[in-house]
Design a protein around this motif. Structure first.
Motif, PDB file in Angstrom:
ATOM      1  N   VAL A  88      33.449  37.634  38.071  1.00  0.00           N
ATOM      2  CA  VAL A  88      33.271  39.034  38.470  1.00  0.00           C
ATOM      3  C   VAL A  88      32.878  39.110  39.944  1.00  0.00           C
ATOM      4  O   VAL A  88      33.398  39.934  40.699  1.00  0.00           O
ATOM      5  CB  VAL A  88      32.216  39.717  37.579  1.00  0.00           C
ATOM      6  N   HIS A  98      35.528  46.775  40.611  1.00  0.00           N
ATOM      7  CA  HIS A  98      35.393  48.181  40.276  1.00  0.00           C
ATOM      8  C   HIS A  98      33.913  48.520  40.261  1.00  0.00           C
ATOM      9  O   HIS A  98      33.073  47.628  40.195  1.00  0.00           O
ATOM     10  CB  HIS A  98      35.983  48.471  38.894  1.00  0.00           C
ATOM     11  N   HIS A 100      32.238  49.768  37.844  1.00  0.00           N
ATOM     12  CA  HIS A 100      31.563  49.368  36.604  1.00  0.00           C
ATOM     13  C   HIS A 100      31.261  47.878  36.563  1.00  0.00           C
ATOM     14  O   HIS A 100      30.446  47.434  35.755  1.00  0.00           O
ATOM     15  CB  HIS A 100      32.371  49.819  35.374  1.00  0.00           C
ATOM     16  N   ASP A 101      31.909  47.104  37.447  1.00  0.00           N
ATOM     17  CA  ASP A 101      31.603  45.667  37.496  1.00  0.00           C
ATOM     18  C   ASP A 101      30.159  45.400  37.905  1.00  0.00           C
ATOM     19  O   ASP A 101      29.557  44.420  37.476  1.00  0.00           O
ATOM     20  CB  ASP A 101      32.526  44.966  38.499  1.00  0.00           C
ATOM     21  N   LEU A 104      28.109  45.880  34.964  1.00  0.00           N
ATOM     22  CA  LEU A 104      28.434  44.796  34.037  1.00  0.00           C
ATOM     23  C   LEU A 104      27.666  43.534  34.416  1.00  0.00           C
ATOM     24  O   LEU A 104      27.063  42.878  33.569  1.00  0.00           O
ATOM     25  CB  LEU A 104      29.945  44.531  34.065  1.00  0.00           C
ATOM     26  N   GLU A 107      24.142  43.797  33.488  1.00  0.00           N
ATOM     27  CA  GLU A 107      24.022  43.661  32.035  1.00  0.00           C
ATOM     28  C   GLU A 107      24.130  42.187  31.616  1.00  0.00           C
ATOM     29  O   GLU A 107      23.344  41.707  30.808  1.00  0.00           O
ATOM     30  CB  GLU A 107      25.142  44.471  31.387  1.00  0.00           C
ATOM     31  N   ILE A 108      25.110  41.472  32.195  1.00  0.00           N
ATOM     32  CA  ILE A 108      25.317  40.068  31.806  1.00  0.00           C
ATOM     33  C   ILE A 108      24.066  39.262  32.101  1.00  0.00           C
ATOM     34  O   ILE A 108      23.571  38.521  31.262  1.00  0.00           O
ATOM     35  CB  ILE A 108      26.511  39.427  32.553  1.00  0.00           C
TER      36      ILE A 108
ATOM     37  N   PHE B 101      29.425  36.809  24.307  1.00  0.00           N
ATOM     38  CA  PHE B 101      29.642  35.590  25.097  1.00  0.00           C
ATOM     39  C   PHE B 101      30.561  34.612  24.356  1.00  0.00           C
ATOM     40  O   PHE B 101      31.434  33.985  24.942  1.00  0.00           O
ATOM     41  CB  PHE B 101      28.316  34.894  25.401  1.00  0.00           C
ATOM     42  N   ARG B 134      34.844  43.515  27.596  1.00  0.00           N
ATOM     43  CA  ARG B 134      34.621  43.860  28.998  1.00  0.00           C
ATOM     44  C   ARG B 134      35.090  42.738  29.909  1.00  0.00           C
ATOM     45  O   ARG B 134      34.838  42.738  31.092  1.00  0.00           O
ATOM     46  CB  ARG B 134      33.134  44.123  29.226  1.00  0.00           C
ATOM     47  N   GLU B 136      37.771  40.875  31.861  1.00  0.00           N
ATOM     48  CA  GLU B 136      39.088  41.210  32.405  1.00  0.00           C
ATOM     49  C   GLU B 136      39.856  39.987  32.884  1.00  0.00           C
ATOM     50  O   GLU B 136      41.024  40.082  33.217  1.00  0.00           O
ATOM     51  CB  GLU B 136      38.913  42.185  33.575  1.00  0.00           C
ATOM     52  N   GLU B 137      39.180  38.855  32.948  1.00  0.00           N
ATOM     53  CA  GLU B 137      39.826  37.674  33.508  1.00  0.00           C
ATOM     54  C   GLU B 137      40.672  36.979  32.442  1.00  0.00           C
ATOM     55  O   GLU B 137      40.654  37.330  31.280  1.00  0.00           O
ATOM     56  CB  GLU B 137      38.774  36.701  34.050  1.00  0.00           C
TER      57      GLU B 137
END
Lengths: 164, 322
Positions: A88, A98, A100-101, A104, A107-108, B101, B134, B136-137
């Motif tokens: 990301v 983006h 929202h990344d 994200l 969050e991760i 995950f 979520r 995307e890769e």
């Protein structure tokens, strides 16, 4: 960044003074003041100093890449999470991210932190979390100006936080 | 004996028991899911992090709560410990995150996967997974490889629980099976492909929680829920000969070990009933087996009903809004 690459990064105003305005000393207690919201950790005691023209997103990606490479692959939050964060951040740095990344990512790293066998997961999550906490503008600039982001750095000098 | 309270239920267990095994003593929905822990294999557990629980009080002597969630499969109980599993929202959140995950690099090929219907990751995803992804890769991909002539390894589906590594280590005399590389490049592999020729190597299929290791004699033959599981025994010089045969009409489609409700091979007469490769792969003839009767399958299993049943815990979660 006090304490090597594995602790929260701080902007200049928070590294010299705490959020309450008292002087920050180079001790374990003083650097931890303010918790993770406005403080950091002394860690190994090694300092990394970035000048105002460095790209925070690129540096955060560099750290994430290091931790993704160093992850041993035993426990799933760290194995999958560090690799995900690295991908990301690479996207964001290369102007393909983006809005929202950014959420994200936050969050991760919240979900990696504390859920792993060893502290490598925590160490991978903290610098990313802190970079978003203190330098969110720069991440957003990478999303809103994708063409410029690959050509030049945001430049911390234009950061709204005054240098003291 | 030490007393421990799990989700407001008190249970007495031997000192040194792990939280997970104490919860299994209570049974029911108190038991946290475990993808990597396997009670019959020494040293397993602690890797997948799906069994994380909250410890609200460390022990009677030191009743402070533990700051982090702990892996219940590798944390021993203390006298007076208070554990929260289904009553803790934090546990649910983090278990959902671990599920995410595990799934980001897992292909969604359940429709063509032989493990579908008895896959632990499917169950976990059903209980804790999100609808969308979520990620995307590109997912990491590997080519499927053969381990010996009877076992197929689909590394794409692997969640690196290390169960098969421990099995290969502890059941067979030579260590020929391990994990190579590290981080998200780690892969289960054999050092020398042709070296898998010992009699108990087939058990890695039984311990695999997902469809990474599958039986080549059963691949794409049938879905598991169309088959009748029957308890059967045979005279075998190498193993105990107690197995489950999966039948369709009069034909035996596959043979597996007898697994309990946690997906682990049962103990029979004080010994774990691992079955040998000859029983597993070659005895597909009904006359070679003594059929003892139908195998008891969990009422909630997709094998029993051909469909998933909503777990009671999710119902209570919806009702209480937690």
């Amino acid at each position: 960044m006090p304490g090597g690459s594995s602790v929260p990064i701080l902007p200049a105003n928070l590294i010299t003074k705490t959020a309450e305005g008292t002087d920050r000393l180079m001790t374990y207690e003083s650097l931890a003041e303010g918790g993770f919201a406005s403080g950091s950790m002394l860690g190994s005691g090694g300092f990394i100093v970035f000048d105002e023209d460095q790209c925070i997103v690129r540096n955060t990606w560099n750290f994430a890449r290091f931790y993704a490479h160093e992850s041993c692959g035993q426990c799933s939050p760290c194995r999958e999470g560090t690799g995900w964060m690295e991908k990301v951040l690479r996207r964001l740095e290369h102007g393909q991210g983006h809005m929202h990344d950014i959420d994200l990512l936050a969050e991760i790293n919240k979900k990696i932190e504390g859920n792993t066998i060893c502290p490598l997961g925590d160490a991978a999550a903290w610098p990313v979390a802190a970079a978003i906490r203190h330098f969110r503008e720069e991440f957003e600039w990478h999303v809103t100006h994708p063409d410029e982001a690959v050509k030049r750095n945001f430049g911390i000098a234009s950061n709204h936080m005054p240098l003291v | 004996m030490v007393k421990v309270i799990i989700d407001d239920i008190e249970v007495e267990v031997e000192p040194g028991t792990t939280i997970l095994n104490a919860a299994r003593k209570i049974g029911g929905d108190v038991v946290p899911p475990a993808m990597c822990y396997y009670s019959k294999l020494q040293g397993s557990g602690g890797k997948c992090r799906t069994c994380l629980v909250e410890v609200a009080a460390g022990s009677a002597a030191d009743p402070r709560p533990m700051p982090k969630l702990v892996a219940s499969c590798s944390t021993p109980v203390m006298d007076g410990m208070v554990v929260k599993n289904k009553t803790s929202e934090r546990v649910y959140d983090n278990r959902a995150a671990v599920t995410e995950f595990l799934l980001i690099n897992h292909p969604l090929d359940c429709p063509i996967c032989d493990q579908a219907g008895e896959c632990h990751l499917q169950d976990l995803g059903f209980e804790h997974g999100k609808e969308g992804t979520r990620y995307e890769e590109k997912r990491r991909t590997f080519d499927p490889i053969d381990i010996g002539d009877k076992i197929k390894l689909h590394m794409n589906r692997c969640i690196l629980c290390y169960r098969c590594v421990y099995t290969a280590n502890q059941l067979t005399d030579q260590r020929v099976h391990g994990v190579m590389h590290r981080g998200d490049h780690a892969e289960i592999s054999t050092y020398i492909e042709k070296a898998i020729d010992n009699d108990f190597s087939g058990n890695v299929i039984d311990v695999c929680p997902v469809g990474a290791l599958t039986d080549k004699t059963f691949r794409f033959k049938s879905r598991v829920w169309f088959l009748k599981p029957m308890e059967a025994s045979c005279e075998c010089t190498k193993c105990a000969g107690k197995a489950v045969v999966w039948m369709f009409g009069d034909e035996i489609y596959r043979v597996t070990g007898r697994k309990d409700k946690y997906g682990e091979i049962e103990d029979i007469d004080g010994k774990t009933a691992w079955i040998c490769n000859e029983c597993r792969f070659d005895k597909k003839d009904k006359t070679k087996w003594k059929i003892e009767g139908p195998r008891v399958i969990n009422r909630h299993s997709v094998i029993a009903q051909n469909q998933y049943v909503v777990d009671e815990r999710l119902e209570t979660k919806k009702l209480t809004g937690k």
